[in-house]
Design a protein around this motif. Structure first.
Motif, PDB file in Angstrom:
ATOM      1  N   VAL A 173       0.926  -1.185   0.095  1.00 30.43           N
ATOM      2  CA  VAL A 173       0.117  -0.011  -0.153  1.00 30.43           C
ATOM      3  C   VAL A 173       0.963   1.188  -0.054  1.00 30.43           C
ATOM      4  O   VAL A 173       1.563   1.284   0.880  1.00 30.43           O
ATOM      5  N   ILE A 174       0.912   2.123  -1.093  1.00 26.60           N
ATOM      6  CA  ILE A 174       1.741   3.126  -1.325  1.00 26.60           C
ATOM      7  C   ILE A 174       0.579   4.306  -1.464  1.00 26.60           C
ATOM      8  O   ILE A 174      -0.035   4.374  -2.581  1.00 26.60           O
ATOM      9  N   GLY A 175       0.471   5.302  -0.718  1.00 28.06           N
ATOM     10  CA  GLY A 175      -0.644   6.496  -1.030  1.00 28.06           C
ATOM     11  C   GLY A 175      -2.024   5.895  -0.880  1.00 28.06           C
ATOM     12  O   GLY A 175      -2.324   5.212   0.039  1.00 28.06           O
ATOM     13  N   THR A 176      -2.406   6.243  -2.251  1.00 30.45           N
ATOM     14  CA  THR A 176      -3.691   5.820  -2.482  1.00 30.45           C
ATOM     15  C   THR A 176      -3.780   4.798  -3.307  1.00 30.45           C
ATOM     16  O   THR A 176      -4.948   4.190  -3.561  1.00 30.45           O
ATOM     17  N   ARG A 177      -2.701   3.960  -3.463  1.00 29.38           N
ATOM     18  CA  ARG A 177      -2.821   2.977  -4.398  1.00 29.38           C
ATOM     19  C   ARG A 177      -2.167   1.496  -3.618  1.00 29.38           C
ATOM     20  O   ARG A 177      -1.450   1.809  -2.799  1.00 29.38           O
ATOM     21  N   PHE A 178      -2.622   0.479  -3.970  1.00 30.77           N
ATOM     22  CA  PHE A 178      -2.356  -0.718  -3.518  1.00 30.77           C
ATOM     23  C   PHE A 178      -2.571  -1.834  -4.364  1.00 30.77           C
ATOM     24  O   PHE A 178      -3.093  -2.022  -5.489  1.00 30.77           O
ATOM     25  N   VAL A 179      -1.679  -2.940  -4.016  1.00 24.89           N
ATOM     26  CA  VAL A 179      -1.738  -4.118  -4.818  1.00 24.89           C
ATOM     27  C   VAL A 179      -1.979  -5.217  -4.117  1.00 24.89           C
ATOM     28  O   VAL A 179      -1.670  -5.795  -3.095  1.00 24.89           O
ATOM     29  N   LEU A 180      -2.846  -6.247  -4.746  1.00 21.01           N
ATOM     30  CA  LEU A 180      -3.319  -7.506  -4.418  1.00 21.01           C
ATOM     31  C   LEU A 180      -2.865  -8.836  -5.091  1.00 21.01           C
ATOM     32  O   LEU A 180      -2.829  -8.433  -6.307  1.00 21.01           O
ATOM     33  N   TYR A 181      -2.576  -9.834  -4.370  1.00 27.30           N
ATOM     34  CA  TYR A 181      -2.345 -11.021  -5.141  1.00 27.30           C
ATOM     35  C   TYR A 181      -3.260 -12.154  -4.572  1.00 27.30           C
ATOM     36  O   TYR A 181      -3.273 -12.234  -3.496  1.00 27.30           O
ATOM     37  N   ARG A 182      -3.576 -12.868  -5.661  1.00 27.17           N
ATOM     38  CA  ARG A 182      -4.340 -13.936  -5.399  1.00 27.17           C
ATOM     39  C   ARG A 182      -3.949 -15.082  -6.212  1.00 27.17           C
ATOM     40  O   ARG A 182      -4.177 -14.853  -7.577  1.00 27.17           O
ATOM     41  N   LYS A 183      -3.426 -16.026  -5.801  1.00 23.49           N
ATOM     42  CA  LYS A 183      -3.069 -17.323  -6.711  1.00 23.49           C
ATOM     43  C   LYS A 183      -4.432 -17.768  -7.161  1.00 23.49           C
ATOM     44  O   LYS A 183      -5.131 -18.338  -6.841  1.00 23.49           O
ATOM     45  N   ASN A 184      -3.991 -18.183  -8.699  1.00 22.68           N
ATOM     46  CA  ASN A 184      -5.121 -18.910  -9.317  1.00 22.68           C
ATOM     47  C   ASN A 184      -4.861 -20.539  -9.155  1.00 22.68           C
ATOM     48  O   ASN A 184      -3.737 -20.905  -9.497  1.00 22.68           O
ATOM     49  N   PRO A 185      -5.551 -21.132  -8.281  1.00 21.88           N
ATOM     50  CA  PRO A 185      -5.415 -22.693  -8.303  1.00 21.88           C
ATOM     51  C   PRO A 185      -5.477 -23.450  -9.578  1.00 21.88           C
ATOM     52  O   PRO A 185      -4.813 -24.592  -9.507  1.00 21.88           O
ATOM     53  N   LYS A 186      -6.067 -23.275 -10.464  1.00 18.95           N
ATOM     54  CA  LYS A 186      -6.262 -23.744 -11.680  1.00 18.95           C
ATOM     55  C   LYS A 186      -5.129 -23.557 -12.634  1.00 18.95           C
ATOM     56  O   LYS A 186      -4.561 -24.514 -13.162  1.00 18.95           O
ATOM     57  N   GLU A 187      -4.778 -22.323 -12.961  1.00 18.48           N
ATOM     58  CA  GLU A 187      -3.798 -22.093 -14.130  1.00 18.48           C
ATOM     59  C   GLU A 187      -3.020 -20.950 -13.475  1.00 18.48           C
ATOM     60  O   GLU A 187      -3.120 -19.736 -13.969  1.00 18.48           O
ATOM     61  N   PRO A 188      -2.049 -21.158 -12.552  1.00 17.93           N
ATOM     62  CA  PRO A 188      -1.381 -19.937 -12.080  1.00 17.93           C
ATOM     63  C   PRO A 188      -0.496 -19.352 -13.022  1.00 17.93           C
ATOM     64  O   PRO A 188       0.298 -20.109 -13.793  1.00 17.93           O
ATOM     65  N   LYS A 189      -0.383 -17.944 -13.388  1.00 15.39           N
ATOM     66  CA  LYS A 189       0.382 -17.399 -14.289  1.00 15.39           C
ATOM     67  C   LYS A 189       1.721 -16.809 -13.551  1.00 15.39           C
ATOM     68  O   LYS A 189       2.702 -16.532 -14.250  1.00 15.39           O
ATOM     69  N   ILE A 190       1.780 -16.529 -12.443  1.00 17.09           N
ATOM     70  CA  ILE A 190       2.708 -16.001 -11.564  1.00 17.09           C
ATOM     71  C   ILE A 190       3.179 -17.408 -10.643  1.00 17.09           C
ATOM     72  O   ILE A 190       2.583 -17.726  -9.808  1.00 17.09           O
ATOM     73  N   ILE A 191       4.550 -17.726 -10.883  1.00 21.59           N
ATOM     74  CA  ILE A 191       5.055 -18.701 -10.041  1.00 21.59           C
ATOM     75  C   ILE A 191       5.948 -18.233  -9.279  1.00 21.59           C
ATOM     76  O   ILE A 191       7.013 -17.230  -9.305  1.00 21.59           O
ATOM     77  N   LEU A 192       5.820 -18.283  -7.790  1.00 26.79           N
ATOM     78  CA  LEU A 192       6.506 -17.733  -6.624  1.00 26.79           C
ATOM     79  C   LEU A 192       7.481 -18.755  -6.060  1.00 26.79           C
ATOM     80  O   LEU A 192       7.005 -19.872  -5.950  1.00 26.79           O
TER      81      LEU A 192
END
Length: 87
Positions: free
Chosen positions: A68-87
Motif C-alpha cells: 500500500v503506497i499512498g492511495t494505491r495498493f496491490v493485491l495478489y491471489r493465486k489462481n489454483p487452476k492455472e497460475p500465471k505467476i510462479i513464486l
C-alpha cells in the motif's frame, strides 16, 4: 502468507501495471477480481483509508495485500487452476 522475497517479486511485476479499478464513495462493490495481481486506487471520496480498504478487499477475495503506497495498493491471489505467476 507471503515471504519478503515473494512480495518483492510481486511488487516488481505490479510496478508497470496500470491501475484498473478505483474505489470511490460507493465503497467496495461485489466485483469479481479474476487477475492474480491487481493494482487499485482509492479515491478521496472513499469511505475509508487505503490500507483499510486494501485489507477489507483482500479478505473478501481471499487475496493478500502486497503493498500500500499512498492511495494505491496491490493485491495478489493465486489462481489454483492455472497460475500465471510462479513464486
Amino acid at each position: 502468507m507471503l515471504t519478503s522475497k515473494q512480495r518483492a517479486k510481486l511488487r516488481t511485476l505490479a510496478n508497470p501495471l496500470e491501475t484498473i479499478l478505483q474505489v470511490g464513495k460507493g465503497g467496495i462493490g461485489e466485483q469479481l477480481v479474476k487477475q492474480e495481481l491487481i493494482k487499485m486506487r482509492v479515491l478521496e471520496t472513499a469511505p475509508g483509508f487505503p490500507r483499510e480498504i486494501a485489507h477489507a478487499l483482500a479478505e473478501q477475495t481471499n487475496a493478500e495485500v502486497v503493498q500500500v503506497i499512498g492511495t494505491r495498493f496491490v493485491l495478489y491471489r493465486k489462481n489454483p487452476k492455472e497460475p500465471k505467476i510462479i513464486l
